[in-house]
Structure formats: C-alpha cells, structure tokens
Design an enzyme around this catalytic site. Structure first.
Site, short mmCIF file in Angstrom:
data_model
loop_
_atom_site.label_atom_id
_atom_site.label_comp_id
_atom_site.label_asym_id
_atom_site.label_seq_id
_atom_site.Cartn_x
_atom_site.Cartn_y
_atom_site.Cartn_z
N ASN A 33 1.12 -1.12 0.07
CA ASN A 33 0.18 -0.11 0.27
C ASN A 33 0.91 1.06 -0.12
OD1 ASN A 33 -1.77 2.11 0.31
ND2 ASN A 33 -1.81 1.05 3.07
N LYS A 35 0.32 4.10 -0.42
CA LYS A 35 -0.74 5.16 0.15
C LYS A 35 0.15 6.78 -0.89
CE LYS A 35 -0.06 3.97 4.61
NZ LYS A 35 -0.56 3.19 6.18
N HIS A 117 -9.64 1.63 4.58
CA HIS A 117 -8.74 1.20 5.17
C HIS A 117 -8.42 2.90 6.60
CE1 HIS A 117 -4.72 2.79 6.32
NE2 HIS A 117 -3.92 2.16 5.78
N GLU A 119 -7.33 5.17 7.05
CA GLU A 119 -7.20 6.45 7.10
C GLU A 119 -8.12 7.54 6.18
OE1 GLU A 119 -2.74 5.51 5.44
OE2 GLU A 119 -2.15 5.40 7.06
N GLU A 186 -5.59 -4.25 10.69
CA GLU A 186 -4.72 -3.84 10.27
C GLU A 186 -4.99 -2.79 11.64
OE1 GLU A 186 -2.62 -2.85 6.98
OE2 GLU A 186 -4.21 -0.82 6.49
N GLY A 192 1.81 2.70 10.71
CA GLY A 192 3.29 3.56 10.47
C GLY A 192 4.07 4.16 11.75
N SER A 231 3.36 -1.53 10.51
CA SER A 231 4.44 -1.46 11.18
C SER A 231 5.04 -3.56 10.70
CB SER A 231 4.31 -1.00 12.24
OG SER A 231 4.37 0.13 12.57
P1 PGA Z 1 1.95 0.79 7.21
O1 PGA Z 1 1.27 0.56 7.64
O2 PGA Z 1 3.32 -1.39 7.41
O3 PGA Z 1 3.55 1.09 7.39
O4 PGA Z 1 2.13 0.51 8.94
C1 PGA Z 1 0.28 -0.22 7.08
C2 PGA Z 1 -1.05 0.57 6.56
O5 PGA Z 1 -1.51 1.31 6.56
O6 PGA Z 1 -1.97 -0.39 5.38
#
Ligand code: PGA
Length: 275
Positions: A33, A35, A117, A119, A186, A192, A231
């Site tokens: 992903n 983003k 997601h 976000e 998630e 993140g 992460s």
């Molecule tokens: P990350 O993001 O691996 O940077 O924690 C995962 C995601 O939001 O899909």
C-alpha cells in the site's frame, strides 16, 4: 435437543480437519500500500530493483494517477505482480469529483482494491455503510476487495477490539457474496508507528475475525485470506508467516523500498505453514 458429547467431539474434529485443509488452500498475499507516495521516476526505480517471486501473490497498490504507468512497468519487467487501487466509488460514473469507479480501475488493469482503510475512515469519514456499498460494487464488478478492519488504541485500551471488529465486519459485509474477498486486519495503533502487533496477538485476533466470518458464511470462512497490516517489516514478517490464521501481509512503509519489500516477499514465498 441437548448436543451429545459424541456430536460435540465430532464437530470439533470436523472443524479441525476443515481448518487444516483450507489453510493449505488459502492464497497467501503480500500487498504493497503505497498510500500517497511515489512519482513516476520513483516507481520506475522501484520496479527496476524489485526481484519479486513466482511463488507468492504480490500486489502493488499505487496512488490513482500512478495505476496506468505502474501497469506498464509491471508488464515491462514481466513479473507476476497484481495491481490494486487504494479506494473505489460505489457508483459507476457521475458527478463525484475526485472519485474513481470500478470500471476505471479495471480499465487500467486492476484486479484488487483496498477498501475501508483506517486512513479513509479517519480522514474521509467513511463509515461501515459506505464501505458496504463500495465492497458490494467492487465484487459485482469483478474487483477483489481488500477490506481493512481494525481498532484504535483507545478502543484497544477499553478492551473493545472484538466488538469493533464484529461491528466493522457485519457492517461492511451485509448482503455480500464473499466468494472473492480478502480481509486485512490493521490495528490503527500499529499503522506507521513501528509498533506492530505481536504475532500472537495478531493470530488471536485473526482467529476471532474468522469466527465472525463463519457466522456470516459458515465453513466458507476457511477459504478467505486474512492479512495482517501495521508496521510489518523484513524482521517481523517471519513471525506473522508462522501463524495458522495469518495468510499474508498488507505493507505500507516497508513496501516503498524495493529491497525491504523483497525481504518480506521472500519470507512469505518460502515459509512452510506452521500447522
Ligand atoms: P505500515 O502501513 O506498514 O506503514 O504500518 C500499513 C497500512 O496502513 O496498510
């Protein structure tokens, strides 16, 4: 009628056999992903460096304007990499400024779309009903949804994880034919932050998610791949790989760099399921 001990044991054995059988049949995925990251030049460099593998399903989800160029890049390097959108709209076309339809995704070669997601839930206020419409539309159009679910830190601290996941799953999957669906667990607190869930906690939560899916579709729940995200990196990937209910990963930060993404791909390609 009171269930007899004999029937109870029979059911337990049948469930265990089904679980083992489908564990081997479930598709393993490593999904990137990106983003809101990467220019065309950066994506070109990424694919020039990426080794990739034949023996695991790798999917890359770039930002919308990058879908078509990335499709061309994947074709050029002749690697079996799938393409996915990061969002999709529930209507096919019309006055929805800034949105992307399933037809557009398919037109540029997408087979997958990340939906719900955290976000999108947080910054664009997508709720379970909206996500339900998107998942429905994607499935109807032949796009495989990667449906994201997960609790916030506050919800985790209030011991509401199961309640939140159950609400998100029932809400997003209402009235849906789940033959083509991927779930990504998630936890919002792990995205993140560098603080991934432990593999044990993720496994426990994935098993819970599968039990909710079972309430929705019975034993077909065993065929649905459930990915962990939050992460994930080259170091912790093997721990997730060893868990019976974790069928792959959704990777943000570590998917931006070809060599760190390759490390994760390698773990999922060569690991032997721990069953
Ligand atoms: P990350 O993001 O691996 O940077 O924690 C995962 C995601 O939001 O899909």
């Amino acid at each position: 009628m009171e269930p007899s001990i004999e029937n109870y044991i029979k059911n337990l054995v049948r469930d265990a056999i089904l679980h083992l059988q489908f564990r081997n049949e479930r598709q393993t995925y490593v999904v990137a992903n990106w983003k809101m990251n990467k220019t065309i030049a950066e994506a070109t460099e990424f694919f020039q460096k990426l080794k990739g593998r034949q023996d695991v399903k790798v999917v890359v989800c770039p930002p919308a304007p990058m879908l078509y160029p990335v499709q061309l890049m994947i074709k050029q390097i002749k690697k079996p990499i799938g393409l996915g959108g990061q969002n999709v709209h529930w209507e096919e076309k019309g006055a929805y400024t800034g949105e992307i339809s399933t037809g557009m995704l398919k037109d540029v070669g997408c087979e997958y779309a990340i939906i719900g997601h955290s976000e999108r839930r947080q910054y664009f206020l997508e709720d379970d009903a909206t996500i339900n419409r998107k998942v429905k539309k994607a499935i109807k159009a032949g796009i495989i949804p990667i449906l994201c679910v997960g609790e916030t830190l506050e919800e985790k601290n209030l011991l509401q994880t199961e309640q939140v996941l159950s609400r998100q799953l029932f809400g997003a999957l209402k009235g849906i034919d789940m033959s083509q669906l991927i779930i990504a667990y998630e936890p919002v607190w792990a995205i993140g932050t560098g603080q991934s869930a432990t593999a044990d906690l993720a496994e426990q939560t994935h098993a819970y998610i599968r039990s909710v899916l079972k309430q929705l579709v019975g034993h077909r729940a065993e065929t649905i791949s459930i990915l962990y995200g939050g992460s994930v990196n080259g170091e912790n990937a093997a721990d997730f790989r060893s868990m019976p209910n974790i069928d792959g990963v959704l990777v943000g930060g570590a998917s931006l760099n070809a060599s760190s993404f390759d490390e994760i791909i390698d773990v999922f390609a060569k690991g032997v399921p721990n069953i």
